[in-house]
Motif scaffolding. Structure first.
Motif, PDB file in Angstrom:
ATOM      1  N   ILE A  78      35.489  35.071  34.252  1.00  0.00           N
ATOM      2  CA  ILE A  78      35.139  34.885  35.465  1.00  0.00           C
ATOM      3  C   ILE A  78      35.780  35.933  36.159  1.00  0.00           C
ATOM      4  O   ILE A  78      36.878  36.717  35.799  1.00  0.00           O
ATOM      5  N   GLY A  80      37.396  39.215  37.383  1.00  0.00           N
ATOM      6  CA  GLY A  80      37.513  40.490  36.631  1.00  0.00           C
ATOM      7  C   GLY A  80      37.436  40.400  35.073  1.00  0.00           C
ATOM      8  O   GLY A  80      37.021  41.421  34.456  1.00  0.00           O
ATOM      9  N   SER A  81      37.184  39.127  34.653  1.00  0.00           N
ATOM     10  CA  SER A  81      36.794  39.004  33.302  1.00  0.00           C
ATOM     11  C   SER A  81      35.320  39.061  32.955  1.00  0.00           C
ATOM     12  O   SER A  81      34.927  38.365  31.885  1.00  0.00           O
ATOM     13  N   SER A 134      39.912  35.988  29.104  1.00  0.00           N
ATOM     14  CA  SER A 134      40.834  35.177  30.316  1.00  0.00           C
ATOM     15  C   SER A 134      42.258  35.902  30.039  1.00  0.00           C
ATOM     16  O   SER A 134      42.986  35.777  29.334  1.00  0.00           O
ATOM     17  N   LYS A 135      42.556  36.489  31.240  1.00  0.00           N
ATOM     18  CA  LYS A 135      44.052  37.208  31.213  1.00  0.00           C
ATOM     19  C   LYS A 135      44.966  36.255  31.086  1.00  0.00           C
ATOM     20  O   LYS A 135      46.072  36.050  30.496  1.00  0.00           O
ATOM     21  N   SER A 136      44.916  35.321  32.318  1.00  0.00           N
ATOM     22  CA  SER A 136      45.862  34.211  32.149  1.00  0.00           C
ATOM     23  C   SER A 136      45.637  33.110  31.047  1.00  0.00           C
ATOM     24  O   SER A 136      46.615  32.351  30.807  1.00  0.00           O
ATOM     25  N   GLY A 137      44.572  32.965  30.685  1.00  0.00           N
ATOM     26  CA  GLY A 137      44.193  32.083  29.593  1.00  0.00           C
ATOM     27  C   GLY A 137      44.034  30.810  30.066  1.00  0.00           C
ATOM     28  O   GLY A 137      44.018  29.689  29.279  1.00  0.00           O
ATOM     29  N   THR A 139      42.186  29.725  33.381  1.00  0.00           N
ATOM     30  CA  THR A 139      41.278  29.609  34.389  1.00  0.00           C
ATOM     31  C   THR A 139      40.374  28.402  33.964  1.00  0.00           C
ATOM     32  O   THR A 139      39.689  28.558  32.727  1.00  0.00           O
ATOM     33  N   PRO A 142      36.223  29.248  32.809  1.00  0.00           N
ATOM     34  CA  PRO A 142      35.787  29.975  31.306  1.00  0.00           C
ATOM     35  C   PRO A 142      36.320  28.785  30.342  1.00  0.00           C
ATOM     36  O   PRO A 142      35.776  28.784  29.351  1.00  0.00           O
ATOM     37  N   ARG A 198      40.814  42.312  38.031  1.00  0.00           N
ATOM     38  CA  ARG A 198      39.686  43.295  38.778  1.00  0.00           C
ATOM     39  C   ARG A 198      39.937  44.687  38.458  1.00  0.00           C
ATOM     40  O   ARG A 198      39.126  45.488  38.750  1.00  0.00           O
ATOM     41  N   GLN A 276      34.092  42.080  44.567  1.00  0.00           N
ATOM     42  CA  GLN A 276      35.521  41.632  44.143  1.00  0.00           C
ATOM     43  C   GLN A 276      36.760  42.306  44.027  1.00  0.00           C
ATOM     44  O   GLN A 276      37.799  41.951  44.597  1.00  0.00           O
ATOM     45  N   GLU A 280      38.992  41.065  46.964  1.00  0.00           N
ATOM     46  CA  GLU A 280      40.384  40.282  46.635  1.00  0.00           C
ATOM     47  C   GLU A 280      41.615  41.358  46.626  1.00  0.00           C
ATOM     48  O   GLU A 280      42.824  40.821  46.877  1.00  0.00           O
ATOM     49  N   GLN A 408      46.493  38.167  44.416  1.00  0.00           N
ATOM     50  CA  GLN A 408      45.398  37.468  45.209  1.00  0.00           C
ATOM     51  C   GLN A 408      45.957  35.899  45.563  1.00  0.00           C
ATOM     52  O   GLN A 408      45.263  35.012  45.043  1.00  0.00           O
TER      53      GLN A 408
HETATM   54  O1  PA5 Z   1      41.199  40.134  39.921  1.00  0.00           O
HETATM   55  C1  PA5 Z   1      41.507  38.836  39.183  1.00  0.00           C
HETATM   56  O2  PA5 Z   1      43.067  38.964  38.738  1.00  0.00           O
HETATM   57  C2  PA5 Z   1      40.822  37.947  39.078  1.00  0.00           C
HETATM   58  O3  PA5 Z   1      39.704  37.791  39.795  1.00  0.00           O
HETATM   59  C3  PA5 Z   1      40.679  37.449  37.685  1.00  0.00           C
HETATM   60  O4  PA5 Z   1      40.016  38.243  37.155  1.00  0.00           O
HETATM   61  C4  PA5 Z   1      39.875  36.098  37.599  1.00  0.00           C
HETATM   62  O5  PA5 Z   1      40.428  35.117  38.336  1.00  0.00           O
HETATM   63  C5  PA5 Z   1      39.927  35.549  36.266  1.00  0.00           C
HETATM   64  O6  PA5 Z   1      41.275  35.455  35.788  1.00  0.00           O
HETATM   65  P1  PA5 Z   1      41.544  35.344  34.100  1.00  0.00           P
HETATM   66  O7  PA5 Z   1      41.148  36.469  33.584  1.00  0.00           O
HETATM   67  O8  PA5 Z   1      42.950  34.892  34.183  1.00  0.00           O
HETATM   68  O9  PA5 Z   1      40.642  34.138  33.679  1.00  0.00           O
END
Ligand code: PA5
Length: 445
Positions: A78, A80-81, A134-137, A139, A142, A198, A276, A280, A408
């Motif tokens: 979702i 940026g991912s 997912s960067k944070s892993g 969210t 997803p 993003r 986005q 953001e 954000q």
């Molecule tokens: O720009 C950002 O950091 C956010 O929009 C993320 O891309 C988004 O919330 C998805 O996060 P993540 O990749 O940790 O699941």
């Protein structure tokens, strides 16, 4: 590769504060490059175009392997991912999917139960693989989609084979997805610590799905490298400076909305990605332009009325693709019942461009000025260039505005309420408080 045209911006507005603003922009750019500003720890994307070269063979190999074995890749992510890869695939692949290398389906970018059930039904008969990003892993959107799709895959092909069909793109060390991927032994790609969601489209986040779709990712990076080299020069005619300057001159002149528009529907998701990126990055401390988008000529038959004649709060940034990838001509009709014979032998793109010129003039007359970003053509190289152009513009623009363009904090407010209402462990006091508030709302309605 990209030209900025300010012909359709009123001169007075164009010159307003130009000199002073230009100096501020140059300073903001220097701060960014010196890694001295707010969010400096998230500026790794500045070097991605050159850094990613070393990763190309691996990415292409993974893509090749997936393409050879399966019909569909489900990309789960979702924000940026998700948006960068979606924008690239929509912009660069044909409208109708006949010559896609592999079908790409996105999931985990909303919580529609109907979508997930329909997707499961669709995938039942297909050979599919998953790229979970997912960067944070952690969210939730997803994570939910991945749990469902992983279970489906395991039921279909068994746990061991499923592991071979899942690629995770996530943090090097942290987050639930990293733990899960290590435990299951998935192939993984890392999102570096200094790259925020993003700003990650030119990392494996965007490049792997693009490669699977058959996009030349080397060309995407080549275009981005040209941008990295050209746009980081501190010259007055730098298109990034012209763009940032116009946005801030507009803001200072009282405009509150920027519409990103185009005359090529393939750019729809590029505008979603752009929204986005800027929304953001800049919408903080009650500052920033509200960013929205239009697709012309379609939206000339809807929002066009407001743009021409409604409250005078907006300006437009129009992407003009100079040479279309394909063009065709109006043929003569012997009866001319539709009255179109005056267009005989005129190309569709010529008509589209006349609509654009007419609209630019009409909107200028209606005090909705436009800036034009002219791109020679829409191919992988130009796409890479455009991505870097917008990322750099956004970061500099955020610094000019006086905000941190790499965090954000506002996104957390809804999450806190949602988790409290879902009674997630750790949110007990918020749960109680929100339930009381909801009771009060019901009483007063
Ligand atoms: O720009 C950002 O950091 C956010 O929009 C993320 O891309 C988004 O919330 C998805 O996060 P993540 O990749 O940790 O699941």
């Amino acid at each position: 590769m990209l030209k900025i045209k300010t012909t359709y911006i009123d001169d007075a507005l164009k010159q307003a504060e130009e000199k002073e603003l230009l100096e501020t922009i140059k300073k903001a750019h220097k701060t960014l490059l010196d890694r001295n500003g707010p969010g400096r720890e998230f500026t790794g994307w500045l070097d991605l175009p050159t850094m990613m070269n070393a990763k190309l063979p691996n990415l292409n190999q993974t893509a090749q392997h997936l393409k050879e074995k399966h019909d569909v890749l489900v990309v789960v992510g979702i924000g940026g991912s998700y948006l960068g890869a979606k924008a690239a695939i929509e912009a660069l692949k044909p409208y109708f999917k006949a010559d896609y290398d592999m079908e790409i389906i996105f999931a985990g970018h909303h919580m529609s139960s109907e979508y997930l059930l329909d997707l499961k039904a669709y995938l039942k008969e297909k050979s599919f693989a998953i790229n979970v990003i997912s960067k944070s892993g952690t969210t939730i959107e997803p994570a939910i989609a991945f749990r469902m799709l992983k279970q489906l895959l395991e039921e279909k092909v068994g746990k061991e084979e499923a592991k071979k069909r899942i690629v995770a793109t996530t943090d090097a060390n942290n987050g639930a997805l990293r733990k899960l991927a290590d435990k299951e032994g998935y192939e993984t790609y890392v999102i570096a610590d200094d790259i925020g969601g993003r700003y990650s489209v030119l990392s494996p986040v965007g490049l792997l799905p693009m490669a699977v779709a058959g996009i030349d990712i080397e060309a995407v990076l080549e275009g981005a490298q040209i941008a990295q080299e050209e746009l980081n020069r501190s010259t007055t005619d730098n298109p990034v400076y012209r763009y940032v300057l116009t946005r801030h001159a507009m803001l200072n002149a009282g405009k509150t909305v920027e519409l990103l528009g185009h005359y090529e529907p393939k750019l729809h998701f590029l505008t979603e990605w752009w929204k986005q990126l800027f929304g953001e990055s800049e919408g903080k401390n009650h500052k920033g332009l509200f960013v929205s988008s239009v697709g012309f000529t379609t939206d000339l038959h809807s929002l066009g009325q407001y743009i021409q004649d409604g409250k005078r709060l907006l300006f437009e940034t129009i992407i003009n693709i100079k040479e279309p990838k394909k063009d065709t001509y109006i043929a003569k009709s012997s009866e001319n019942l539709d009255g179109l014979n005056y267009l005989e032998a005129t190309s569709i793109d010529t008509i589209n461009k006349k609509a654009m010129q007419g609209t630019l003039l009409a909107h200028m007359d209606g005090e909705a000025p436009s800036l034009v970003l002219e791109l020679d053509r829409l191919d992988a190289k130009h796409f890479g260039y455009l991505i870097y152009f917008f990322e750099l513009s956004c970061a500099i623009s955020g610094y000019v505005l006086g905000v941190n363009p790499f965090d954000q904090p506002g996104v957390e407010a809804y999450k806190k309420n949602m988790f409290a209402l879902l009674e997630k462990p750790g949110f007990e006091s918020e749960t109680k408080h929100l339930k009381e508030r909801l009771k009060d709302v019901k009483k007063t309605r």
